[in-house]
Design a protein around this motif. Structure first.
Motif, PDB file in Angstrom:
ATOM      1  N   ALA A   1       8.559   1.100  -5.597  1.00 52.71           N
ATOM      2  CA  ALA A   1       6.937   1.444  -4.943  1.00 52.71           C
ATOM      3  C   ALA A   1       5.852   1.224  -5.653  1.00 52.71           C
ATOM      4  CB  ALA A   1       7.024   2.870  -4.384  1.00 52.71           C
ATOM      5  N   ASN A   2       6.040   0.503  -6.812  1.00 60.45           N
ATOM      6  CA  ASN A   2       4.996   0.216  -7.878  1.00 60.45           C
ATOM      7  C   ASN A   2       4.468  -1.093  -7.635  1.00 60.45           C
ATOM      8  OD1 ASN A   2       3.410  -0.138  -9.970  1.00 60.45           O
ATOM      9  ND2 ASN A   2       4.640   0.711 -11.665  1.00 60.45           N
ATOM     10  N   GLU A   3       3.196  -1.400  -7.413  1.00 52.30           N
ATOM     11  CA  GLU A   3       2.717  -2.633  -6.973  1.00 52.30           C
ATOM     12  C   GLU A   3       2.923  -3.647  -8.068  1.00 52.30           C
ATOM     13  OE1 GLU A   3      -1.446  -0.733  -6.565  1.00 52.30           O
ATOM     14  OE2 GLU A   3      -1.697  -2.994  -6.474  1.00 52.30           O
ATOM     15  N   ASN A   4       2.728  -3.116  -9.349  1.00 53.35           N
ATOM     16  CA  ASN A   4       2.677  -3.919 -10.498  1.00 53.35           C
ATOM     17  C   ASN A   4       4.218  -4.432 -10.752  1.00 53.35           C
ATOM     18  OD1 ASN A   4       0.014  -3.398 -11.216  1.00 53.35           O
ATOM     19  ND2 ASN A   4       0.764  -1.244 -12.201  1.00 53.35           N
ATOM     20  N   ASP A   5       5.100  -4.301 -10.030  1.00 53.28           N
ATOM     21  CA  ASP A   5       6.364  -4.827 -10.285  1.00 53.28           C
ATOM     22  C   ASP A   5       6.457  -6.108  -9.550  1.00 53.28           C
ATOM     23  OD1 ASP A   5       8.375  -1.689 -10.009  1.00 53.28           O
ATOM     24  OD2 ASP A   5       7.400  -2.788 -11.862  1.00 53.28           O
ATOM     25  N   TYR A   6       5.351  -6.251  -8.511  1.00 49.94           N
ATOM     26  CA  TYR A   6       5.488  -7.631  -7.863  1.00 49.94           C
ATOM     27  C   TYR A   6       4.737  -8.905  -8.037  1.00 49.94           C
ATOM     28  CZ  TYR A   6       7.603  -4.464  -4.410  1.00 49.94           C
ATOM     29  OH  TYR A   6       8.668  -3.352  -3.814  1.00 49.94           O
ATOM     30  N   ASP A   7       5.489  -9.779  -7.915  1.00 45.36           N
ATOM     31  CA  ASP A   7       4.891 -11.145  -8.592  1.00 45.36           C
ATOM     32  C   ASP A   7       3.984 -11.869  -7.486  1.00 45.36           C
ATOM     33  OD1 ASP A   7       8.425 -10.942  -9.178  1.00 45.36           O
ATOM     34  OD2 ASP A   7       6.789 -10.847 -10.795  1.00 45.36           O
ATOM     35  N   TYR A   8       4.361 -11.760  -6.316  1.00 45.25           N
ATOM     36  CA  TYR A   8       3.522 -12.544  -5.582  1.00 45.25           C
ATOM     37  C   TYR A   8       3.193 -11.801  -4.090  1.00 45.25           C
ATOM     38  CZ  TYR A   8       5.947 -16.257  -7.844  1.00 45.25           C
ATOM     39  OH  TYR A   8       5.970 -17.012  -8.741  1.00 45.25           O
ATOM     40  N   TRP A   9       1.987 -12.096  -3.455  1.00 39.90           N
ATOM     41  CA  TRP A   9       1.489 -11.299  -2.686  1.00 39.90           C
ATOM     42  C   TRP A   9       0.683 -12.135  -1.386  1.00 39.90           C
ATOM     43  CZ3 TRP A   9       0.892  -5.881  -2.493  1.00 39.90           C
ATOM     44  CH2 TRP A   9       1.369  -5.405  -3.775  1.00 39.90           C
ATOM     45  N   GLY A  10       0.829 -11.693  -0.282  1.00 40.80           N
ATOM     46  CA  GLY A  10       0.428 -12.287   1.055  1.00 40.80           C
ATOM     47  C   GLY A  10      -1.044 -12.023   1.028  1.00 40.80           C
ATOM     48  N   GLN A  11      -2.055 -12.567   1.840  1.00 42.33           N
ATOM     49  CA  GLN A  11      -3.307 -12.089   2.060  1.00 42.33           C
ATOM     50  C   GLN A  11      -3.685 -11.096   3.064  1.00 42.33           C
ATOM     51  OE1 GLN A  11      -5.812 -14.191   0.652  1.00 42.33           O
ATOM     52  NE2 GLN A  11      -4.099 -14.880  -0.428  1.00 42.33           N
ATOM     53  N   GLY A  12      -2.813 -10.613   3.498  1.00 41.98           N
ATOM     54  CA  GLY A  12      -2.755  -9.387   4.324  1.00 41.98           C
ATOM     55  C   GLY A  12      -3.008  -9.868   5.714  1.00 41.98           C
ATOM     56  N   THR A  13      -2.721  -8.543   6.669  1.00 40.83           N
ATOM     57  CA  THR A  13      -3.140  -8.685   8.248  1.00 40.83           C
ATOM     58  C   THR A  13      -3.465  -7.401   8.478  1.00 40.83           C
ATOM     59  OG1 THR A  13      -2.121  -9.014  10.307  1.00 40.83           O
ATOM     60  CG2 THR A  13      -0.687  -7.889   8.815  1.00 40.83           C
ATOM     61  N   GLN A  14      -4.718  -7.366   9.405  1.00 43.70           N
ATOM     62  CA  GLN A  14      -5.394  -6.079   9.647  1.00 43.70           C
ATOM     63  C   GLN A  14      -4.553  -5.565  10.787  1.00 43.70           C
ATOM     64  OE1 GLN A  14      -8.561  -4.569   8.317  1.00 43.70           O
ATOM     65  NE2 GLN A  14      -7.764  -2.936   9.592  1.00 43.70           N
ATOM     66  N   VAL A  15      -4.311  -3.899  10.549  1.00 44.18           N
ATOM     67  CA  VAL A  15      -3.923  -3.248  11.543  1.00 44.18           C
ATOM     68  C   VAL A  15      -5.068  -2.199  11.929  1.00 44.18           C
ATOM     69  CG1 VAL A  15      -2.196  -1.511  12.125  1.00 44.18           C
ATOM     70  CG2 VAL A  15      -1.633  -3.618  10.860  1.00 44.18           C
ATOM     71  N   THR A  16      -5.495  -1.886  13.052  1.00 48.04           N
ATOM     72  CA  THR A  16      -6.391  -1.044  13.639  1.00 48.04           C
ATOM     73  C   THR A  16      -5.722  -0.156  14.695  1.00 48.04           C
ATOM     74  OG1 THR A  16      -8.154  -2.708  13.225  1.00 48.04           O
ATOM     75  CG2 THR A  16      -8.538  -0.667  14.611  1.00 48.04           C
ATOM     76  N   VAL A  17      -5.751   0.957  14.316  1.00 44.69           N
ATOM     77  CA  VAL A  17      -5.276   2.004  15.204  1.00 44.69           C
ATOM     78  C   VAL A  17      -6.462   3.024  15.930  1.00 44.69           C
ATOM     79  CG1 VAL A  17      -3.416   3.905  15.601  1.00 44.69           C
ATOM     80  CG2 VAL A  17      -3.191   2.268  13.681  1.00 44.69           C
ATOM     81  N   SER A  18      -6.599   2.855  17.120  1.00 42.51           N
ATOM     82  CA  SER A  18      -7.537   3.711  17.613  1.00 42.51           C
ATOM     83  C   SER A  18      -7.310   4.922  18.456  1.00 42.51           C
ATOM     84  CB  SER A  18      -8.241   2.953  19.039  1.00 42.51           C
ATOM     85  OG  SER A  18      -7.297   2.702  19.932  1.00 42.51           O
ATOM     86  N   SER A  19      -8.197   5.879  18.124  1.00 39.84           N
ATOM     87  CA  SER A  19      -7.714   7.173  18.506  1.00 39.84           C
ATOM     88  C   SER A  19      -8.066   7.512  19.983  1.00 39.84           C
ATOM     89  CB  SER A  19      -8.546   8.247  17.900  1.00 39.84           C
ATOM     90  OG  SER A  19     -10.030   8.189  17.869  1.00 39.84           O
TER      91      SER A  19
END
Length: 124
Positions: free
Chosen positions: A106-124
């Motif tokens: 679960a520790n993000e510092n263990d990870y070597d490579y990252w993607g740019q991300g994708t937006q998730v929006t949940v409307s109420s």
């Protein structure tokens, strides 16, 4: 080196579902543990789920257990996150990450490579 590209984000109503994908470049995808993290503006990045390089072990944040499922297809160099029963507070940018021969921590510092991300929006 691994390059990661997320897809599948979008707008969904509360209680709905989305399936995120993370496509990895290279021929060594099956040597990497993979994780999903999320981050809201102004907040720290938060662990969501991880899977070992073999796929034999998974790890989830308590907040998503029973609703999210992480999986991988090593033949397609792709990681997935199936998200069900989404909540408005889970509106975030979701990132995938790779950890060489990791166990899926679960520790993000263990990870070597990252993607740019994708937006998730949940409307109420």
């Amino acid at each position: 080196q691994v390059q990661l590209v997320e897809s599948g984000g979008g707008l969904v109503q509360a209680g709905g579902s989305l399936r995120l994908s993370c496509a990895a470049s290279g021929r060594t995808f099956n040597r990497y543990a993979m994780g999903w993290f999320r981050q809201a503006p102004g907040k720290n990045r938060e662990f969501v789920a991880a899977i070992s390089w073999s796929g034999g072990s998974t790890n989830y944040a308590d907040s998503v257990k029973g609703r999210f499922t992480i999986s991988r297809d090593n033949a397609k160099n792709t990681l997935y996150l199936q998200m069900n029963s989404l909540k408005p507070e889970e509106t975030d940018v979701y990132f995938c990450a790779a950890n060489y021969y990791g166990s899926g921590r679960a520790n993000e510092n263990d990870y070597d490579y990252w993607g740019q991300g994708t937006q998730v929006t949940v409307s109420s």
